[in-house]
Design a protein around this motif. Structure first.
Motif, PDB file in Angstrom:
ATOM      1  N   ALA A 241      39.514  40.379  30.804  1.00 22.99           N
ATOM      2  CA  ALA A 241      38.220  40.986  31.139  1.00 22.99           C
ATOM      3  C   ALA A 241      37.062  40.078  30.715  1.00 22.99           C
ATOM      4  CB  ALA A 241      38.101  42.362  30.472  1.00 22.99           C
ATOM      5  N   LEU A 242      37.169  39.459  29.540  1.00 23.32           N
ATOM      6  CA  LEU A 242      36.111  38.553  29.071  1.00 23.32           C
ATOM      7  C   LEU A 242      36.003  37.335  29.986  1.00 23.32           C
ATOM      8  CD1 LEU A 242      33.982  37.794  26.970  1.00 23.32           C
ATOM      9  CD2 LEU A 242      35.833  36.786  25.588  1.00 23.32           C
ATOM     10  N   SER A 243      37.129  36.791  30.408  1.00 19.94           N
ATOM     11  CA  SER A 243      37.088  35.619  31.294  1.00 19.94           C
ATOM     12  C   SER A 243      36.513  35.990  32.664  1.00 19.94           C
ATOM     13  CB  SER A 243      38.469  34.970  31.431  1.00 19.94           C
ATOM     14  OG  SER A 243      39.368  35.813  32.119  1.00 19.94           O
ATOM     15  N   ASP A 244      36.783  37.205  33.133  1.00 18.49           N
ATOM     16  CA  ASP A 244      36.177  37.690  34.386  1.00 18.49           C
ATOM     17  C   ASP A 244      34.652  37.719  34.255  1.00 18.49           C
ATOM     18  OD1 ASP A 244      38.560  38.151  35.816  1.00 18.49           O
ATOM     19  OD2 ASP A 244      38.695  40.244  35.155  1.00 18.49           O
ATOM     20  N   ARG A 245      34.162  38.283  33.147  1.00 18.83           N
ATOM     21  CA  ARG A 245      32.711  38.398  32.936  1.00 18.83           C
ATOM     22  C   ARG A 245      32.065  37.024  32.790  1.00 18.83           C
ATOM     23  NH1 ARG A 245      34.422  42.067  29.127  1.00 18.83           N
ATOM     24  NH2 ARG A 245      33.392  40.959  27.425  1.00 18.83           N
ATOM     25  N   ARG A 246      32.734  36.115  32.106  1.00 20.05           N
ATOM     26  CA  ARG A 246      32.171  34.773  31.923  1.00 20.05           C
ATOM     27  C   ARG A 246      32.135  33.998  33.238  1.00 20.05           C
ATOM     28  NH1 ARG A 246      34.506  33.030  25.935  1.00 20.05           N
ATOM     29  NH2 ARG A 246      33.006  34.311  24.780  1.00 20.05           N
ATOM     30  N   ALA A 247      33.180  34.101  34.045  1.00 22.82           N
ATOM     31  CA  ALA A 247      33.179  33.431  35.346  1.00 22.82           C
ATOM     32  C   ALA A 247      32.070  34.007  36.225  1.00 22.82           C
ATOM     33  CB  ALA A 247      34.546  33.583  36.027  1.00 22.82           C
ATOM     34  N   ALA A 248      31.877  35.326  36.165  1.00 21.80           N
ATOM     35  CA  ALA A 248      30.813  35.972  36.943  1.00 21.80           C
ATOM     36  C   ALA A 248      29.436  35.508  36.470  1.00 21.80           C
ATOM     37  CB  ALA A 248      30.932  37.488  36.846  1.00 21.80           C
ATOM     38  N   ALA A 249      29.273  35.297  35.165  1.00 25.19           N
ATOM     39  CA  ALA A 249      27.988  34.830  34.633  1.00 25.19           C
ATOM     40  C   ALA A 249      27.675  33.419  35.126  1.00 25.19           C
ATOM     41  CB  ALA A 249      28.001  34.871  33.103  1.00 25.19           C
ATOM     42  N   VAL A 250      28.682  32.558  35.167  1.00 21.94           N
ATOM     43  CA  VAL A 250      28.481  31.195  35.671  1.00 21.94           C
ATOM     44  C   VAL A 250      28.164  31.248  37.163  1.00 21.94           C
ATOM     45  CG1 VAL A 250      29.611  28.968  36.097  1.00 21.94           C
ATOM     46  CG2 VAL A 250      29.844  30.091  33.869  1.00 21.94           C
ATOM     47  N   ARG A 251      28.868  32.070  37.913  1.00 23.41           N
ATOM     48  CA  ARG A 251      28.593  32.224  39.347  1.00 23.41           C
ATOM     49  C   ARG A 251      27.151  32.686  39.562  1.00 23.41           C
ATOM     50  NH1 ARG A 251      28.719  36.374  43.331  1.00 23.41           N
ATOM     51  NH2 ARG A 251      29.331  35.550  45.374  1.00 23.41           N
ATOM     52  N   ARG A 252      26.726  33.685  38.791  1.00 24.04           N
ATOM     53  CA  ARG A 252      25.370  34.211  38.910  1.00 24.04           C
ATOM     54  C   ARG A 252      24.334  33.127  38.603  1.00 24.04           C
ATOM     55  NH1 ARG A 252      26.632  38.454  36.707  1.00 24.04           N
ATOM     56  NH2 ARG A 252      26.325  37.846  34.541  1.00 24.04           N
TER      57      ARG A 252
END
Length: 188
Positions: free
Chosen positions: A134-145
């Motif tokens: 879940a943390l890696s999902d959120r971090r990848a989404a933050a970089v995408r954003r």
């Protein structure tokens, strides 16, 4: 506090003190726009297996050896980026601002305009596998954003978290090098 917890805390403090700024982003080690572009420009061809050359015309058609297996698909172009995040958070740390700006500039460049990218988040192995995913999902989404906010079209970006499933340093599952973001190019 139990003796085990006390010892773990003491060891952790000693390691952090010995490392000093080892976890800080070193501006001189941050990749350049050109090096990111070169890493993501083209897929790496898979090595050919069983290739031979005929020594005389028609020799290949007379050979009794089976035809070589088709070549494996090319390995997607990718680059691992050391993006720092706030502790236990998907907030990109200020120490990674220069790296993120460089990455956004490279992905928005004309040399990569035909490529799409998957932002893949990775964690170390501390914590549960479900939490790390879940943390890696959120971090990848933050970089995408961040990339979208800095000129990369959303249609060219996809975010995926892998958690601790693909450790870069499997000999040290909690190593900082395992906490990273991988950018993988597709298409083009």
């Amino acid at each position: 506090m139990s003796m085990t917890k006390y010892l773990r805390t003491a060891v952790a403090i000693a390691v952090l003190a010995a490392c000093g700024n080892a976890f800080a982003q070193d501006p001189q080690s941050a990749p350049s726009v050109d090096s990111i572009i070169d890493s993501l420009k083209a897929d790496t061809p898979a090595p050919a297996q069983g290739q031979t050359r005929a020594l005389r015309p028609g020799a290949a058609s007379m050979a009794t050896a089976p035809a070589p297996a088709p070549a494996a698909p090319a390995k997607p172009a990718s680059i691992n980026m050391q993006i720092n995040f706030e502790y236990n958070s998907a907030e990109i740390a200020g120490s990674s601002e220069k790296t993120m700006a460089t990455l956004a500039k490279a992905l928005a460049s004309p040399q990569l305009e035909g490529r799409k990218f998957t932002v893949i988040g990775h964690t170390d192995a501390s914590g549960s596998a479900a939490y790390n995913k879940a943390l890696s999902d959120r971090r990848a989404a933050a970089v995408r954003r961040y990339l979208m906010d800095n000129g990369v079209a959303s249609s060219r970006l996809r975010a995926v978290g892998k958690g601790e499933s693909q450790l870069l340093d499997s000999s040290d599952p909690d190593a900082a090098s395992n906490r990273r973001v991988e950018i993988q190019a597709t298409g083009g």
